[in-house]
Design a protein around this motif. Structure first.
Motif, short mmCIF file in Angstrom:
data_model
loop_
_atom_site.label_atom_id
_atom_site.label_comp_id
_atom_site.label_asym_id
_atom_site.label_seq_id
_atom_site.Cartn_x
_atom_site.Cartn_y
_atom_site.Cartn_z
N ALA A 96 -2.22 21.00 0.48
CA ALA A 96 -2.56 21.53 1.81
C ALA A 96 -3.32 20.49 2.62
O ALA A 96 -3.05 20.29 3.81
CB ALA A 96 -3.38 22.82 1.66
N THR A 97 -4.24 19.78 1.94
CA THR A 97 -5.01 18.73 2.64
C THR A 97 -4.11 17.58 3.07
O THR A 97 -4.19 17.10 4.20
CB THR A 97 -6.12 18.20 1.70
N LEU A 98 -3.23 17.18 2.15
CA LEU A 98 -2.30 16.08 2.46
C LEU A 98 -1.44 16.44 3.68
O LEU A 98 -1.31 15.67 4.63
CB LEU A 98 -1.42 15.82 1.23
N GLN A 99 -0.87 17.64 3.66
CA GLN A 99 0.02 18.06 4.75
C GLN A 99 -0.75 18.18 6.08
O GLN A 99 -0.26 17.77 7.13
CB GLN A 99 0.67 19.40 4.38
N ARG A 100 -1.98 18.71 5.98
CA ARG A 100 -2.78 18.87 7.21
C ARG A 100 -3.12 17.50 7.79
O ARG A 100 -3.01 17.28 9.00
CB ARG A 100 -4.07 19.66 6.90
N THR A 101 -3.50 16.55 6.93
CA THR A 101 -3.84 15.21 7.43
C THR A 101 -2.63 14.57 8.11
O THR A 101 -2.75 14.00 9.19
CB THR A 101 -4.29 14.31 6.24
N ILE A 102 -1.47 14.68 7.48
CA ILE A 102 -0.26 14.11 8.08
C ILE A 102 -0.01 14.75 9.46
O ILE A 102 0.24 14.05 10.44
CB ILE A 102 0.96 14.33 7.16
N ARG A 103 -0.09 16.07 9.52
CA ARG A 103 0.20 16.76 10.80
C ARG A 103 -0.79 16.34 11.89
O ARG A 103 -0.40 16.13 13.03
CB ARG A 103 0.17 18.28 10.58
N GLU A 104 -2.06 16.18 11.52
CA GLU A 104 -3.06 15.76 12.52
C GLU A 104 -2.80 14.32 12.95
O GLU A 104 -2.89 13.99 14.14
CB GLU A 104 -4.47 15.88 11.93
N ARG B 78 0.82 -1.22 0.00
CA ARG B 78 0.00 0.00 0.00
C ARG B 78 0.85 1.26 0.00
O ARG B 78 0.57 2.22 -0.72
CB ARG B 78 -0.84 0.02 1.28
N VAL B 79 1.88 1.28 0.84
CA VAL B 79 2.74 2.47 0.93
C VAL B 79 3.51 2.63 -0.38
O VAL B 79 3.63 3.73 -0.91
CB VAL B 79 3.67 2.38 2.15
N ARG B 80 3.99 1.51 -0.90
CA ARG B 80 4.73 1.59 -2.17
C ARG B 80 3.84 2.16 -3.28
O ARG B 80 4.26 3.03 -4.04
CB ARG B 80 5.28 0.22 -2.58
N SER B 81 2.60 1.71 -3.35
CA SER B 81 1.77 2.21 -4.47
C SER B 81 1.35 3.65 -4.25
O SER B 81 1.05 4.36 -5.22
CB SER B 81 0.59 1.28 -4.77
N ALA B 82 1.35 4.12 -3.00
CA ALA B 82 1.03 5.54 -2.76
C ALA B 82 2.05 6.46 -3.45
O ALA B 82 1.74 7.61 -3.77
CB ALA B 82 1.00 5.82 -1.26
N LEU B 83 3.25 5.94 -3.71
CA LEU B 83 4.28 6.74 -4.39
C LEU B 83 3.87 7.07 -5.82
O LEU B 83 4.45 7.95 -6.44
CB LEU B 83 5.61 5.99 -4.38
N LEU B 84 2.91 6.34 -6.34
CA LEU B 84 2.51 6.53 -7.74
C LEU B 84 1.28 7.41 -7.90
O LEU B 84 0.70 7.51 -8.97
CB LEU B 84 2.25 5.17 -8.40
N ALA C 189 8.71 17.26 -0.19
CA ALA C 189 8.92 16.00 -0.91
C ALA C 189 7.56 15.33 -1.09
O ALA C 189 7.12 14.53 -0.27
CB ALA C 189 9.87 15.10 -0.11
N VAL C 190 6.88 15.68 -2.15
CA VAL C 190 5.47 15.31 -2.33
C VAL C 190 5.26 13.79 -2.25
O VAL C 190 4.38 13.31 -1.53
CB VAL C 190 4.93 15.88 -3.67
N GLN C 191 6.07 13.02 -3.00
CA GLN C 191 5.85 11.57 -3.00
C GLN C 191 6.10 10.94 -1.63
O GLN C 191 5.28 10.14 -1.17
CB GLN C 191 6.68 10.90 -4.10
N PRO C 192 7.19 11.28 -0.93
CA PRO C 192 7.33 10.79 0.45
C PRO C 192 6.17 11.22 1.37
O PRO C 192 5.81 10.49 2.29
CB PRO C 192 8.66 11.38 0.91
N PHE C 193 5.58 12.38 1.11
CA PHE C 193 4.41 12.79 1.90
C PHE C 193 3.22 11.87 1.61
O PHE C 193 2.51 11.46 2.52
CB PHE C 193 4.04 14.25 1.60
N TYR C 194 2.98 11.56 0.34
CA TYR C 194 1.93 10.60 -0.02
C TYR C 194 2.15 9.28 0.74
O TYR C 194 1.23 8.70 1.30
CB TYR C 194 1.99 10.26 -1.51
N ALA C 195 3.40 8.84 0.72
CA ALA C 195 3.71 7.55 1.34
C ALA C 195 3.51 7.62 2.86
O ALA C 195 2.98 6.68 3.47
CB ALA C 195 5.15 7.14 1.01
N LEU C 196 3.90 8.75 3.46
CA LEU C 196 3.75 8.88 4.92
C LEU C 196 2.27 8.88 5.29
O LEU C 196 1.86 8.25 6.27
CB LEU C 196 4.44 10.16 5.41
N ASP C 197 1.47 9.57 4.50
CA ASP C 197 0.04 9.62 4.78
C ASP C 197 -0.57 8.22 4.75
O ASP C 197 -1.33 7.82 5.65
CB ASP C 197 -0.62 10.53 3.73
N GLU C 198 -0.19 7.45 3.75
CA GLU C 198 -0.70 6.07 3.63
C GLU C 198 -0.17 5.20 4.78
O GLU C 198 -0.89 4.39 5.37
CB GLU C 198 -0.27 5.47 2.29
#
Ligand SMILES: *Cc1c(COP(=O)(O)O)cnc(C)c1O
Length: 370
Positions: free
Chosen positions: A34-42, A16-22, A241-250
């Motif tokens: 902004a939504t991605l970053q806010r979700t991660i921070r929360e 799942r985390v690997r595919s979030a990179l795509l 780092a947008v893709q690592p942020f996607y991966a962190l969120d997942e």
């Protein structure tokens, strides 16, 4: 062959985390970011149940050391001083960071095999009243020691100073007592116990500690207060780092589905117990006792006649990457971390690989002895 990383980060990713990179390309100035970053921070605050009125997660681009450097350079006031309680490579690194920024630094060093020298910290704080912060490593990855923070926290509280914690290799898998320990901030990363990819790291700080940040500022890129102002309003001072942020969120979504930090600790402990049992049966001893060790990583003594490179290469050929000792311990130990996506079949294959590599080493030794 499936390759499993047993080094202390980066970790083997889940599918799942690997595919979030795509996920789709994304500009860091768009609403979706902004939504991605806010979700991660929360989600980062939610791991330890922290209230967003008192605490803030500041997410930056860089490895764990970037977060540690941001924390130290931003939070020690110009008129303050930092006491670093060291017992390994990462404590030394915190001292080096402070010295690079010409921060007034006092260091209390313990042997790498020993706990933090709390009595010496107490004496140093008594002697140096200008100290405002104590820096310590929670899990000292050098040896696998989980530094006991309660006694250090008590000494800090008695002297009215606050803790800056390197929790890079414990955040998300060990207890961090944000209520009882006088923590001003702690630094951590996406690619260790949270199972994301390298490139995103973060500092969890008390908002009032950020408000009292060093002025004039010592750093432009790593200025936590500057990040906070922009992140609270949905922005970021620099390209993240947008893709690592996607991966962190997942990875964080998966983390909560898996049951949070204590479930992760239980899982790591089970894996570590399996590895320990195998190694003990092969005559390989751990460096530290169980009650001194983290759930994340154990250091083991290299048996006589076994050289690290041979062991590493043999295990790598069988699909497992272990980690060398650092500094003076390089010739004495090897380390096995059990973070990341490791399943029951991987553990079974790891057992077979360790038996194969270490019993041949044992045989070679007994032949030598004849
Ligand atoms: C991994 C680690 C770091 C950061 O290392 P990076 O290579 O910058 O990610 C810092 N402190 C500790 C205790 C660590 O284990």
């Amino acid at each position: 062959m499936r390759q499993i990383l047993l080094n202390p980060g980066p970790v083997t990713l889940s599918p799942r985390v690997r595919s979030a990179l795509l996920k789709p390309d994304l500009c860091h100035r768009e609403a979706e970011f902004a939504t991605l970053q806010r979700t991660i921070r929360e989600r980062l605050l939610a791991i330890y149940g922290l209230d967003g009125h008192d605490w803030a997660a500041v997410v930056i681009t860089g490895s764990g050391t970037a977060a540690v450097e941001a924390m130290i350079s931003s939070l020690v006031p110009r008129t303050g001083a930092l006491l670093v309680a060291e017992n390994g490579v990462y404590g030394e690194r915190m001292r080096s960071i402070a010295q690079r920024y010409a921060i007034d630094t006092i260091s209390v060093v313990a042997d790498w095999r020993s706990p933090i020298a709390v009595a010496a910290v107490d004496a140093a704080l008594r002697a140096h009243s200008r100290v405002t912060h104590v820096a310590a490593v929670h899990h000292e990855t050098t040896t696998g020691r989980l530094n006991e923070l309660a006694p250090l926290a008590a000494v800090c509280r008695a002297h009215g100073v606050e803790l800056l914690l390197d929790a890079v290799s414990s955040f998300g898998a060990e207890r961090i007592d944000f209520e009882d320990w006088p923590i001003a901030a702690c630094a951590a990363t996406a690619n260790k116990c949270l199972h994301g990819v390298p490139g995103a790291s973060f500092v969890i700080a008390r908002r009032r500690a950020l408000a009292a940040a060093a002025a004039p500022k010592r750093t432009l890129y790593l200025d936590l207060d500057g990040y906070l102002t922009q992140q609270d309003s949905g922005g970021t001072p620099f390209t993240q780092a947008v893709q690592p942020f996607y991966a962190l969120d997942e990875a964080l979504a998966e983390f909560f589905e898996d049951g949070g930090w204590s479930a992760r600790r239980t899982r790591y402990r089970e894996r570590q117990a399996a590895v320990l049992e195998t190694l003990l049966s092969l005559g390989v001893d751990p460096l530290l006792a169980a009650q001194e060790s983290s759930c994340v990583l154990r250091a083991f003594r290299l048996p006589d006649g076994v050289d690290y490179a041979t062991l590493h290469d043999g295990l790598k050929d069988r699909g497992f990457v272990i980690y060398a000792g650092q500094g003076a311990l390089a010739s004495e130990i090897f380390r096995i971390s059990t973070m990341g996506e490791i399943n029951a079949d991987d553990l079974k294959r790891l057992r077979e690989a360790l038996v194969a590599e270490l019993s041949s080493a044992r045989r070679a030794r007994s032949t030598d002895a004849l």
